[in-house]
Write a protein that holds these residues in place. Structure first.
Motif, PDB file in Angstrom:
ATOM      1  N   TRP A 132       0.842  -1.213   0.000  1.00  0.00           N
ATOM      2  CA  TRP A 132       0.000   0.000   0.000  1.00  0.00           C
ATOM      3  C   TRP A 132       0.869   1.252   0.000  1.00  0.00           C
ATOM      4  O   TRP A 132       0.590   2.210  -0.713  1.00  0.00           O
ATOM      5  N   PHE A 133       1.951   1.213   0.777  1.00  0.00           N
ATOM      6  CA  PHE A 133       2.826   2.375   0.845  1.00  0.00           C
ATOM      7  C   PHE A 133       3.464   2.659  -0.514  1.00  0.00           C
ATOM      8  O   PHE A 133       3.557   3.810  -0.942  1.00  0.00           O
ATOM      9  N   ASN A 209      -7.945  -0.024   4.950  1.00  0.00           N
ATOM     10  CA  ASN A 209      -7.966  -0.270   6.396  1.00  0.00           C
ATOM     11  C   ASN A 209      -9.195   0.333   7.066  1.00  0.00           C
ATOM     12  O   ASN A 209      -9.191   0.598   8.251  1.00  0.00           O
TER      13      ASN A 209
ATOM     14  N   ARG B 140      -3.614   8.971   7.514  1.00  0.00           N
ATOM     15  CA  ARG B 140      -3.799   7.646   6.912  1.00  0.00           C
ATOM     16  C   ARG B 140      -2.497   6.852   6.979  1.00  0.00           C
ATOM     17  O   ARG B 140      -2.486   5.675   7.308  1.00  0.00           O
ATOM     18  N   ARG B 141      -1.375   7.509   6.663  1.00  0.00           N
ATOM     19  CA  ARG B 141      -0.092   6.802   6.648  1.00  0.00           C
ATOM     20  C   ARG B 141       0.251   6.255   8.036  1.00  0.00           C
ATOM     21  O   ARG B 141       0.671   5.116   8.175  1.00  0.00           O
ATOM     22  N   ALA B 143      -1.841   5.652  10.514  1.00  0.00           N
ATOM     23  CA  ALA B 143      -2.812   4.615  10.870  1.00  0.00           C
ATOM     24  C   ALA B 143      -2.460   3.285  10.205  1.00  0.00           C
ATOM     25  O   ALA B 143      -2.472   2.229  10.844  1.00  0.00           O
ATOM     26  N   VAL B 144      -2.125   3.355   8.930  1.00  0.00           N
ATOM     27  CA  VAL B 144      -1.772   2.123   8.211  1.00  0.00           C
ATOM     28  C   VAL B 144      -0.498   1.517   8.801  1.00  0.00           C
ATOM     29  O   VAL B 144      -0.399   0.311   9.006  1.00  0.00           O
ATOM     30  N   ALA B 145       0.464   2.388   9.118  1.00  0.00           N
ATOM     31  CA  ALA B 145       1.743   1.884   9.623  1.00  0.00           C
ATOM     32  C   ALA B 145       1.594   1.177  10.973  1.00  0.00           C
ATOM     33  O   ALA B 145       2.292   0.201  11.242  1.00  0.00           O
TER      34      ALA B 145
END
Lengths: 270, 196
Positions: A132-133, A209, B140-141, B143-145
């Motif tokens: 995703w990143f 997510n 978002r970054r 949270a995803v991490a």
């Protein structure tokens, strides 16, 4: 009597004119709504009912639909060739240099090297084994972003065209083991002119997510949508294909990569 | 008996990602360690003191991390309470090297002023605490991490995981608890362990 004939003729002429006018309108509208710019398609705004519903009380059916603003979406998934150009320009996303926080050890594992793809015929197939990143970074490098889950599903829903066919096509595809990935655009375009949403790869979404799945299905008061009665909370319990997509997304973490998991980019219409 | 099993399974579920870290931890080179650090995220946050903050600034000790939003009625105050519970389990000296970082997941509504008021109301405006906001992409970054799920509802509220993470001074997450009531002591122990 003559008058009647004339009227009938007039009516026919009128009808022809209306048909012509409608044709012109339709052509104008369809170019306006599906004009290719940089291989992106502008999707008209509309409403879409997500499979999984918000955790709010007493939502009636009308409230369940989610408004979607007009947005641009890539006509095709991003290819190995395009992704190769990206890592060449942004070496921090090369296989040997990517941070583990951003991509797991399978990142780009189907490539033969940092900047090389084993099979020349893979150049125009969708890039996979991306996280995703990394997918987000690719889109950001183009001044774009990943599509939201709602946008992606809205594009697939295709304004209700061939809904049953889409579900069946998706299920047929989910049922077969991974085959070699065909070049992008091998399938047929949907009504918006978008290719390969299903039938080739799974795709990352910006908010993959966002689907809440509780770790304990016995938590009450939440709409946890698993087996049996749980699926009654879905907007369309028959849409098992959509159920699979939501489940799959909810199983992902941002650094995960998979050999059938790729992406395409989107951007706001404004 | 049933309950013991249920808890056992939940514990197993919750500790799995962490034991994965712990397992690989031993044979991890310094480079690998840095590679999975949250410090690789370079977004700029703004604290309620209106100072810029990068995650990499949190390198002087362990950091307890949570994401909340101020208009949250139910879960978020509990998350903050859980963080305070951890703080209370530490001695003053132990707590002084720890950052307690609260990041807003609601960039639209959580202005600096609102966050300031919130910090004051919840007694988390001491120097150990960081309350910050940033752009939607940065939210978002992060949270995803850290593996946090969240979704904005039409009402403007969020559906989100109740997640507390503890990262070491290198930015690597070493401990996480979600959803079930936080065990303040085990979180505090994790911090004390990181300090040695």
């Amino acid at each position: 009597m003559n008058t009647g004939c004339l009227q009938a003729n007039d009516r026919r002429i009128m009808n022809d004119r209306i048909v012509q006018l409608l044709l012109v309108l339709w052509t104008t509208a369809s170019t306006a709504f599906a004009a290719p710019v940089d291989d992106m398609v502008l999707l008209p705004g509309g409403a879409y009912t997500p499979l999984y519903l918000e955790n709010e009380k007493a939502v009636d059916l009308k409230d369940r639909s989610t408004p979607i603003e007009s947005f641009w979406l890539d006509r095709f998934p991003v290819t190995n060739r395009q992704y190769l150009e990206f890592v060449t320009k942004h070496p921090e996303w090369k296989r040997s240099q990517v941070k583990r926080l951003f991509a797991d050890t399978s990142y780009l594992q189907h490539w033969s090297g940092d900047s090389a793809i084993q099979q020349a015929n893979e150049l125009d197939s969708p890039v996979t084994n991306v996280s995703w990143f990394s997918a987000s970074a690719y889109c950001e490098s183009r001044g774009e972003r990943l599509p939201t889950t709602d946008e992606w599903e809205y594009a697939l829903a295709d304004n209700g065209r061939d809904a049953k066919e889409i579900q069946k096509h998706a299920l047929d595809w989910y049922a077969v083991p991974n085959a070699a990935l065909p070049n992008v655009g091998s399938g047929s375009a949907n009504g918006y002119g978008i290719y390969d949403l299903v039938g080739s790869i799974w795709e990352w979404t910006l908010d993959f997510n966002s689907f809440m799945a509780s770790s304990d299905p016995r938590d009450s008061g939440e709409k946890n949508l698993f087996c049996g009665g749980g699926s009654l909370n879905t907007s369309d319990p028959r849409d098992y294909a959509a159920f699979m997509r939501y489940s799959y997304r909810s199983s992902l973490l941002g650094s995960f990569t998979g050999k059938s998991l790729g992406f395409r980019c989107a951007k706001d219409a404004k | 008996m049933k309950n013991i099993w249920a808890n056992g399974w939940m514990l197993l579920f919750l500790t799995l990602p962490i034991s994965a870290y712990a397992h690989t931890h031993q044979d991890m080179s310094a480079d690998d360690h840095q590679s999975e650090s949250l410090f690789n995220i370079t977004d700029t946050w703004t604290t309620i003191d209106e100072k810029p903050l990068h995650l990499a600034d949190l390198n002087t000790g362990p950091t307890v991390i949570a994401m909340i939003y101020t208009s949250c009625q139910d879960v978020c105050p509990l998350i903050v309470e859980d963080m305070k519970k951890i703080e209370r389990r530490l001695t003053g000296a132990q707590a002084d090297t720890v950052h307690f970082a609260v990041f807003s997941m609601d960039p639209d509504r959580d202005t600096i002023k609102k966050l300031k008021d919130y910090a004051r109301a919840h007694g988390i405006d001491s120097s150990r605490w960081i309350v910050a906001r940033s752009a939607p992409e940065a939210v978002r970054r992060l949270a995803v991490a850290i593996g946090m799920k969240y979704k904005k509802l039409k009402s403007g509220d969020f559906e989100h995981s109740k997640l507390i993470s503890i990262m070491d001074q290198n930015g690597v997450i070493q401990y996480q608890q979600s959803d079930i009531g936080l065990d303040g002591q085990s979180a505090a122990n994790a911090i004390i362990h990181l300090q040695h």
